[in-house]
Design an enzyme around this catalytic site. Structure first.
Site, PDB file in Angstrom:
ATOM      1  N   ASP A  49       3.207  -3.032   0.826  1.00  0.00           N
ATOM      2  CA  ASP A  49       3.228  -4.838   1.248  1.00  0.00           C
ATOM      3  C   ASP A  49       4.648  -5.184   1.580  1.00  0.00           C
ATOM      4  OD1 ASP A  49       1.087  -7.075   0.378  1.00  0.00           O
ATOM      5  OD2 ASP A  49       2.889  -7.553   1.039  1.00  0.00           O
ATOM      6  N   ASN A  64      -8.864  -9.276  -2.388  1.00  0.00           N
ATOM      7  CA  ASN A  64      -9.173 -10.876  -1.911  1.00  0.00           C
ATOM      8  C   ASN A  64     -10.192 -11.013  -1.082  1.00  0.00           C
ATOM      9  OD1 ASN A  64      -7.171 -11.763  -3.995  1.00  0.00           O
ATOM     10  ND2 ASN A  64      -5.362 -11.138  -2.427  1.00  0.00           N
ATOM     11  N   HIS A  69      -8.486  -4.803   2.405  1.00  0.00           N
ATOM     12  CA  HIS A  69      -7.373  -3.967   1.922  1.00  0.00           C
ATOM     13  C   HIS A  69      -7.258  -4.140   0.596  1.00  0.00           C
ATOM     14  CE1 HIS A  69      -6.215  -8.053   3.040  1.00  0.00           C
ATOM     15  NE2 HIS A  69      -5.544  -8.218   1.887  1.00  0.00           N
TER      16      HIS A  69
HETATM   17  P1  5GP Z   1      -4.345 -11.013   1.484  1.00  0.00           P
HETATM   18  O1  5GP Z   1      -3.637 -12.287   0.837  1.00  0.00           O
HETATM   19  O2  5GP Z   1      -5.000 -11.145   2.614  1.00  0.00           O
HETATM   20  O3  5GP Z   1      -5.146 -10.481   0.301  1.00  0.00           O
HETATM   21  O4  5GP Z   1      -3.224 -10.034   1.463  1.00  0.00           O
HETATM   22  C1  5GP Z   1      -2.297  -9.736   2.648  1.00  0.00           C
HETATM   23  C2  5GP Z   1      -1.118  -8.853   2.262  1.00  0.00           C
HETATM   24  O5  5GP Z   1      -0.528  -8.239   3.328  1.00  0.00           O
HETATM   25  C3  5GP Z   1      -0.233  -9.741   1.733  1.00  0.00           C
HETATM   26  O6  5GP Z   1       0.163  -9.407   0.546  1.00  0.00           O
HETATM   27  C4  5GP Z   1       0.999  -9.845   2.780  1.00  0.00           C
HETATM   28  O7  5GP Z   1       2.427  -9.784   2.282  1.00  0.00           O
HETATM   29  C5  5GP Z   1       0.684  -8.515   3.556  1.00  0.00           C
HETATM   30  N1  5GP Z   1       0.982  -8.264   5.100  1.00  0.00           N
HETATM   31  C6  5GP Z   1       0.987  -9.343   5.752  1.00  0.00           C
HETATM   32  N2  5GP Z   1       1.404  -8.970   7.034  1.00  0.00           N
HETATM   33  C7  5GP Z   1       1.942  -7.749   6.860  1.00  0.00           C
HETATM   34  C8  5GP Z   1       2.650  -6.786   7.633  1.00  0.00           C
HETATM   35  O8  5GP Z   1       2.772  -6.877   8.710  1.00  0.00           O
HETATM   36  N3  5GP Z   1       2.874  -5.668   6.999  1.00  0.00           N
HETATM   37  C9  5GP Z   1       2.813  -5.321   5.767  1.00  0.00           C
HETATM   38  N4  5GP Z   1       3.208  -4.225   5.342  1.00  0.00           N
HETATM   39  N5  5GP Z   1       2.206  -6.167   4.846  1.00  0.00           N
HETATM   40  C10 5GP Z   1       1.859  -7.246   5.427  1.00  0.00           C
END
Ligand code: 5GP
Ligand code: ZN
Length: 112
Positions: A30, A87, A100
């Site tokens: 992440d 989530n 994810h």
């Molecule tokens: P969500 O809140 O949708 O469950 O989690 C999305 C996750 O993706 C977040 O923890 C965020 O930090 C991560 N994330 C968002 N954009 C990117 C990216 O471009 N690269 C990586 N490696 N992680 C990302």
């Protein structure tokens, strides 16, 4: 899918710290970790969230958990413990609409 940041990572259009890859799935660190170990495990197929999974995806979902298990061992949190979570939707704070599985560990986690 066009404009999906995780599809772009899958297609190597944007960089990521990839820790696992096979024909169906990929896992990467992440970019904004909330714990010392924070890895996202995703299917290569664009599925927006758990809400869009069907019975045909049974094996794929199972694979995500087995990949998480393997990464947890490699990242040395299998014994100390870790959390796996999806989530789903706005109340859960889902910001990326490509399925994810979060793998979080490396410290004592708060409940929730
Ligand atoms: P969500 O809140 O949708 O469950 O989690 C999305 C996750 O993706 C977040 O923890 C965020 O930090 C991560 N994330 C968002 N954009 C990117 C990216 O471009 N690269 C990586 N490696 N992680 C990302
Ligand atoms: Zn996608």
């Amino acid at each position: 899918m066009k404009n999906c940041i995780f599809c772009k990572i899958i297609n190597k259009e944007i960089p990521a710290n990839i820790v696992y890859e096979d024909a169906q799935a990929i896992a990467f660190k992440d970019v904004n970790p909330v714990t010392p170990v924070h890895v996202l495990i995703i299917p290569k197929k664009h599925v927006p969230s758990v809400n869009y999974l069907g019975f045909k995806d049974k094996e794929l979902i199972g694979d995500l958990f087995l990949i998480a298990q393997k990464i947890a061992k490699e990242q040395k949190v299998a014994e100390s413990g870790y959390r796996l979570s999806f989530n789903v939707g706005k109340d859960a704070g889902q910001t990326i609409h490509h399925l994810h599985l979060h793998l979080m560990g490396g410290e004592k986690l708060p409940f929730a």
